[in-house]
Design an enzyme around this catalytic site. Structure first.
Site, mmCIF file in Angstrom:
data_model
loop_
_atom_site.group_PDB
_atom_site.id
_atom_site.type_symbol
_atom_site.label_atom_id
_atom_site.label_comp_id
_atom_site.label_asym_id
_atom_site.label_seq_id
_atom_site.Cartn_x
_atom_site.Cartn_y
_atom_site.Cartn_z
ATOM 1 N N CYS A 276 -4.379 8.768 9.574
ATOM 2 C CA CYS A 276 -4.689 8.091 10.818
ATOM 3 C C CYS A 276 -4.582 8.815 12.016
ATOM 4 C CB CYS A 276 -3.458 7.107 11.115
ATOM 5 S SG CYS A 276 -4.245 5.162 10.403
ATOM 6 N N ASP B 152 4.875 0.482 12.033
ATOM 7 C CA ASP B 152 3.611 -0.308 11.332
ATOM 8 C C ASP B 152 3.399 -1.620 11.752
ATOM 9 O OD1 ASP B 152 3.071 2.277 10.484
ATOM 10 O OD2 ASP B 152 3.455 1.637 8.313
ATOM 11 N N ARG C 62 -8.879 -0.192 4.578
ATOM 12 C CA ARG C 62 -7.954 0.731 4.057
ATOM 13 C C ARG C 62 -6.527 0.223 3.776
ATOM 14 N NH1 ARG C 62 -6.201 5.424 7.778
ATOM 15 N NH2 ARG C 62 -4.730 5.545 5.885
ATOM 16 N N ARG D 6 1.389 14.518 13.312
ATOM 17 C CA ARG D 6 1.718 14.447 12.076
ATOM 18 C C ARG D 6 1.974 15.493 11.210
ATOM 19 N NH1 ARG D 6 -0.424 8.502 9.814
ATOM 20 N NH2 ARG D 6 1.586 8.385 8.805
ATOM 21 N N LYS E 77 0.936 -1.218 0.001
ATOM 22 C CA LYS E 77 -0.031 -0.079 0.029
ATOM 23 C C LYS E 77 0.851 1.144 -0.094
ATOM 24 C CE LYS E 77 -1.586 1.759 3.962
ATOM 25 N NZ LYS E 77 -1.489 3.241 4.268
ATOM 26 N N ASN E 78 1.767 1.341 0.896
ATOM 27 C CA ASN E 78 2.656 2.435 1.060
ATOM 28 C C ASN E 78 3.790 2.999 -0.060
ATOM 29 O OD1 ASN E 78 1.486 3.044 3.539
ATOM 30 N ND2 ASN E 78 3.194 2.463 4.735
HETATM 31 C C1 UD1 Z 1 4.975 6.656 6.326
HETATM 32 C C2 UD1 Z 1 3.811 5.429 6.150
HETATM 33 C C3 UD1 Z 1 3.229 5.047 7.525
HETATM 34 C C4 UD1 Z 1 4.416 4.798 8.532
HETATM 35 C C5 UD1 Z 1 5.341 5.923 8.659
HETATM 36 C C6 UD1 Z 1 6.700 5.421 9.391
HETATM 37 C C7 UD1 Z 1 2.903 5.906 4.193
HETATM 38 C C8 UD1 Z 1 1.752 6.154 3.358
HETATM 39 N N1 UD1 Z 1 2.616 5.714 5.273
HETATM 40 O O1 UD1 Z 1 3.935 7.653 7.033
HETATM 41 O O2 UD1 Z 1 2.662 3.874 7.350
HETATM 42 O O3 UD1 Z 1 3.895 4.515 9.631
HETATM 43 O O4 UD1 Z 1 5.942 6.242 7.397
HETATM 44 O O5 UD1 Z 1 7.308 4.402 8.780
HETATM 45 O O6 UD1 Z 1 3.989 5.543 3.557
HETATM 46 N N2 UD1 Z 1 7.221 14.327 10.587
HETATM 47 C C9 UD1 Z 1 7.353 15.632 11.001
HETATM 48 N N3 UD1 Z 1 7.200 16.606 9.901
HETATM 49 C C10 UD1 Z 1 6.819 16.236 8.590
HETATM 50 C C11 UD1 Z 1 6.661 14.692 8.413
HETATM 51 C C12 UD1 Z 1 6.773 13.819 9.474
HETATM 52 O O7 UD1 Z 1 7.646 15.985 12.032
HETATM 53 O O8 UD1 Z 1 7.058 17.000 7.832
HETATM 54 C C13 UD1 Z 1 7.164 13.256 11.692
HETATM 55 C C14 UD1 Z 1 6.048 12.785 11.979
HETATM 56 O O9 UD1 Z 1 5.158 13.396 12.595
HETATM 57 C C15 UD1 Z 1 6.492 11.451 12.581
HETATM 58 C C16 UD1 Z 1 7.802 11.120 11.863
HETATM 59 O O10 UD1 Z 1 8.238 12.319 11.144
HETATM 60 O O11 UD1 Z 1 6.478 11.584 13.955
HETATM 61 C C17 UD1 Z 1 7.861 9.926 10.743
HETATM 62 O O12 UD1 Z 1 6.717 10.148 9.899
HETATM 63 P P1 UD1 Z 1 7.062 9.898 8.264
HETATM 64 O O13 UD1 Z 1 8.143 9.115 8.385
HETATM 65 O O14 UD1 Z 1 6.892 11.164 7.625
HETATM 66 O O15 UD1 Z 1 5.549 9.191 8.132
HETATM 67 P P2 UD1 Z 1 4.549 9.170 6.929
HETATM 68 O O16 UD1 Z 1 5.573 9.587 5.654
HETATM 69 O O17 UD1 Z 1 3.371 10.142 7.499
#
Ligand code: UD1
Length: 426
Positions: free
Chosen positions: A118, A310, A402, A123, A22-23
């Protein structure tokens, strides 16, 4: 609303095919915005999230041909008819936000709602926005929307992320493919899905090196072309089934599994006393547990190649049955223990202290009605339900749909007893 009725206690025996990730699929779909040529994605998972993104892409003018139930999806963004991603379509799924950079790269401007997703912590998207600004995008946040323009085009930039973010790394990489000059991403996330995306973009004509390491180099090109790309297998789905087999006991072989991407989980399962036979070449992962009780193992979630956040909820379900006490630390998201009180309803002994959960294993879980709270949390309840005595009812399973394709069908084929019922049938 649908719910799952799970009769616990049966061992799992058999083979389970792993679906496309999915991701990965979500970001690969977004890549179609970067070219006016057709993109074909095979091994696509049929999920609420991927179908949902297809609708958003259609709103932007992408022609999507993806018959129901099929695993091949054709995307053609020959002409975009809108550069606005509305609130209703972005709030439901955070990955939709990744259309922002590609729309700017392709059309020079875009208006994209800030995301939802989620309910697992704040986030934010600050790292995404900083990367786009570094590449020359002019951004304003107004009434919940990011309004972006790059009047003089996007330029390559040196970006050093404050923390590794999967989404921000992918967003910056997608956008930089069409920026003028070289972009270097430092402290980039190293998840295998990023490599999958880079491979697909390179097959479209992009020039990306270093994906899968913490330093990625992207040399911008004028245009990208079409391609056909197979979505990598889902390591989180595979890991979930591995833990289901470990919890219920039995002998399950996962087929088409991304074995190399599951090293951290395999090590923890082995420590817990589960037999794990990993065959990277054949793409199979065999999970065996017969009789002996699981041993408690502590775990701390980490960016890849560490133990994935995850799989944290699923591992907690498993450890709630182990002999001894395990400490589960969540370091990626600040609010990702919502499954703990639900697991406790099944008899688990879990105390949450900030970013740590103390799990005292119990010999047996017992069935109860429970509520799914987010995608991975809901599947941890299914795992616990498979091992519990009696009939567990998991409510609000739209979260499950989802991210898991034909979940009950795959588990039932191995001897589980899971039935989906709608509220009207009760
Ligand atoms: C992706 C995955 C999700 C997984 C996560 C971590 C998808 C669709 N989802 O989510 O399933 O749990 O990676 O492996 O691929 N952060 C910030 N600022 C930002 C972006 C992120 O502070 O601009 C923080 C987030 O709040 C979190 C951490 O960085 O604490 C990691 O998040 P991130 O790796 O960005 O996760 P996603 O890409 O949202």
């Amino acid at each position: 609303m649908d719910r799952l009725h799970i009769k616990g206690g049966a061992q799992l025996n058999g083979r389970i095919p792993v679906s496309g990730a999915k991701n990965s699929a979500l970001k690969l779909m977004v890549a179609c915005l970067l070219t006016d040529q057709p993109i074909t994605l095979t091994n696509m998972p049929n999920l609420a999230d991927t179908r949902f993104l297809a609708q958003l892409l259609e709103t932007l003018g992408v022609e999507v041909y993806w018959p129901k139930g099929e695993s091949t999806c054709h995307l053609n963004a020959a002409e975009l008819k809108s550069t606005i991603a509305p609130y209703d379509q972005v709030r439901k799924m955070r990955a939709s936000f990744n259309v922002l950079g590609p729309l700017i790269a392709r059309s020079g401007h875009a208006t994209v709602s800030l995301p939802g997703g989620c309910a697992i912590g704040a986030r934010p998207v600050d790292l995404h926005l900083q990367a786009l600004e570094a590449m020359g995008a002019d951004l304003r946040v107004e009434q919940g929307y990011v309004k972006a323009a790059a009047i003089h085009g996007l330029k390559g930039a040196h970006i050093n992320f404050a923390m590794p973010s999967v989404g921000a790394t992918e967003h910056a990489m997608l956008t930089a493919t069409l920026a003028q000059g070289v972009t270097v991403l430092e402290n980039a996330a190293r998840e295998p899905e990023i490599e999958d995306l880079a491979n697909c973009l390179n097959s479209m004509g992009a020039r990306i090196t270093g994906a899968g390491t913490s330093k990625i180099r992207i040399e911008g090109v004028e245009t990208l072309g079409g391609t056909t790309h197979a979505v990598m297998p889902d390591r989180i789905e595979a890991g979930t089934f591995a833990m289901a087999a470990a919890a219920a006991g039995g002998d399950v072989t996962l087929e088409g599994a991304p074995v190399a991407a599951l090293g951290a989980m395999n090590a923890k399962l082995r420590e817990a006393g589960v037999t794990v036979e990993a065959d990277e070449e054949a793409g199979t992962l065999r999970i065996v547990r017969n009789g002996s009780r699981l041993k408690s193992v502590s775990v701390s979630t980490q960016p890849h190649p560490g133990f994935p956040t995850d799989l944290q909820a699923q591992f907690m379900a498993l450890m709630s049955l182990a002999d001894g006490t395990s400490i589960i630390r969540e370091t990626i998201f600040e609010n990702r223990f919502m499954h703990a009180p639900e697991l406790s309803r099944l008899g688990a002994d879990i105390t949450v202290r900030g970013q740590e959960a103390v799990v005292k294993g119990v010999p047996q879980l017992t069935a109860a009605p429970v509520m799914a709270t987010d995608l991975r949390a809901s599947v941890s309840l299914v795992i616990a339900g498979l091992a519990a005595e009696g009939e567990t009812v998991v409510n609000r399973i739209y979260h499950l749909d989802r991210g898991f394709e034909r979940l009950e069908e795959k588990l039932n084929a191995c001897g589980a007893s899971i039935e989906r019922r709608s509220e009207d049938e009760d």
